[in-house]
Design a protein around this motif. Structure first.
Motif, short mmCIF file in Angstrom:
data_model
loop_
_atom_site.label_atom_id
_atom_site.label_comp_id
_atom_site.label_asym_id
_atom_site.label_seq_id
_atom_site.Cartn_x
_atom_site.Cartn_y
_atom_site.Cartn_z
N GLU A 37 85.90 25.62 58.20
CA GLU A 37 85.39 24.57 59.14
C GLU A 37 85.94 25.07 60.56
OE1 GLU A 37 85.17 22.64 55.32
OE2 GLU A 37 86.96 23.61 56.16
N ARG A 38 86.93 25.59 60.65
CA ARG A 38 87.73 25.89 61.89
C ARG A 38 87.21 27.32 62.25
NH1 ARG A 38 92.53 29.39 62.93
NH2 ARG A 38 92.73 29.14 65.22
N GLU A 39 86.99 28.23 61.36
CA GLU A 39 86.61 29.68 61.68
C GLU A 39 85.23 30.07 61.80
OE1 GLU A 39 88.68 32.98 60.11
OE2 GLU A 39 90.75 31.84 60.18
N VAL A 40 84.28 29.03 61.12
CA VAL A 40 82.87 29.42 61.20
C VAL A 40 82.39 29.17 62.51
CG1 VAL A 40 82.19 26.83 60.84
CG2 VAL A 40 80.72 29.06 59.81
N GLY A 41 83.26 28.46 63.55
CA GLY A 41 82.65 28.50 64.82
C GLY A 41 83.28 29.56 65.57
N PHE A 42 83.97 30.47 65.15
CA PHE A 42 84.59 31.29 66.09
C PHE A 42 83.49 32.43 66.72
CE2 PHE A 42 89.09 31.86 63.88
CZ PHE A 42 89.44 30.80 64.41
N THR A 43 83.45 32.81 67.87
CA THR A 43 82.23 33.63 68.58
C THR A 43 82.64 34.93 68.17
OG1 THR A 43 83.67 33.90 70.47
CG2 THR A 43 82.42 31.87 70.32
N LEU A 44 81.65 35.84 68.24
CA LEU A 44 81.90 37.21 67.88
C LEU A 44 82.80 37.81 68.93
CD1 LEU A 44 80.97 39.74 66.30
CD2 LEU A 44 78.97 39.96 67.92
N ASP A 45 82.87 37.60 70.25
CA ASP A 45 83.99 37.75 71.19
C ASP A 45 85.25 37.62 70.63
OD1 ASP A 45 82.17 39.05 72.86
OD2 ASP A 45 82.01 37.44 74.33
N PHE A 46 85.31 36.41 70.28
CA PHE A 46 86.81 35.76 69.82
C PHE A 46 87.13 36.86 68.44
CE2 PHE A 46 89.67 33.57 66.77
CZ PHE A 46 90.56 33.34 67.61
N VAL A 47 86.21 37.17 67.62
CA VAL A 47 86.68 38.01 66.50
C VAL A 47 86.96 39.44 66.68
CG1 VAL A 47 85.84 38.89 63.96
CG2 VAL A 47 85.24 36.50 64.65
N GLU A 48 86.21 40.03 67.55
CA GLU A 48 86.18 41.18 68.12
C GLU A 48 87.69 41.59 68.71
OE1 GLU A 48 83.03 41.91 71.04
OE2 GLU A 48 81.69 42.44 69.62
N GLN A 49 88.18 40.40 69.54
CA GLN A 49 89.62 40.47 70.28
C GLN A 49 90.62 40.63 68.94
OE1 GLN A 49 90.49 41.04 73.41
NE2 GLN A 49 88.43 41.52 73.45
N ARG A 50 90.41 39.42 68.06
CA ARG A 50 91.13 39.63 66.78
C ARG A 50 91.51 40.88 66.38
NH1 ARG A 50 90.48 34.90 61.99
NH2 ARG A 50 92.09 33.92 62.43
N LEU A 51 90.28 41.30 66.06
CA LEU A 51 90.39 42.81 65.27
C LEU A 51 90.76 43.93 66.29
CD1 LEU A 51 87.18 42.98 63.33
CD2 LEU A 51 89.69 42.73 62.60
N LYS A 52 91.12 43.95 67.86
CA LYS A 52 91.35 44.91 68.43
C LYS A 52 92.88 45.25 68.05
CE LYS A 52 91.66 46.09 73.37
NZ LYS A 52 91.65 45.50 74.86
N PRO A 53 92.79 46.60 67.56
CA PRO A 53 94.29 47.04 67.06
C PRO A 53 95.21 47.27 68.46
CG PRO A 53 92.72 48.71 66.73
CD PRO A 53 91.94 47.45 67.18
N SER A 54 96.32 47.26 68.04
CA SER A 54 97.70 47.44 69.22
C SER A 54 98.54 48.11 68.47
CB SER A 54 98.06 46.16 69.82
OG SER A 54 98.60 45.36 69.04
#
Length: 167
Positions: free
Chosen positions: A34-51
């Motif tokens: 329920e929390r994550e289904v609403g994540f935007t693509l931009d949010f997920v892209e930032q989450r995946l951005k490796p560092s």
């Protein structure tokens, strides 16, 4: 099976697999569908951005399908920067028992070893998840405690075992 670093270009399929995991095994995650289904693509892209201190690995099958994921995040505070954490380990049910999780975690550990000053990797696992605990133990993780009622969802509690791998 191919293990590789995921990035923003993988956001759609990572998000779909993560949502599948949250549906299939809600007890295994600190978050909810329920929390994550609403994540935007931009949010997920930032989450995946490796560092240097954060990355997500994906297991890709021979047909190019993402079938497993695992995330590493290093602690940022000065006094605990020698530690990192593994989060969000998930393998599709049809691929379990075929070495996907092991391959993901071996690659994650190898990559984490390149983090200067990193001495320990921590992971939490639902106490009832014997296959995952067995896998982590086979990779050298040692249990150092259990938190009772660590997670609660829809009135049900789950205990978590905390495990550490000294590098």
């Amino acid at each position: 099976m191919h293990i590789r670093l995921l990035d923003a270009t993988d956001a759609n399929r990572y998000h779909a697999l993560r949502l599948r995991g949250l549906t299939t095994n809600p007890e295994a995650f600190g978050s909810t569908y329920e929390r994550e289904v609403g994540f935007t693509l931009d949010f997920v892209e930032q989450r995946l951005k490796p560092s240097e201190d954060k990355f997500t690995l994906g297991a890709i099958d021979s047909e190019g399908v993402l079938v497993g994921i695992a995330t590493f995040v290093r602690e940022s505070s000065t006094k605990i920067r020698h530690k990192g954490n593994v989060f969000g380990v998930y393998t599709t049910p049809e691929m379990r028992g075929q070495g996907v999780g092991r391959s993901l975690l071996l690659a994650l550990i190898e990559r984490a070893r390149d983090c200067e000053g990193l001495e320990q990797i921590n992971i939490a696992v639902i106490t009832d998840n014997a296959p995952a605990r067995k896998l982590y133990q086979s990779l050298g993780f040692i249990s150092y405690g259990t938190e009772h009622h660590s997670l609660k969802y829809e009135g049900q509690y789950w205990d978590e075992d905390y495990m550490a791998l000294k590098l």
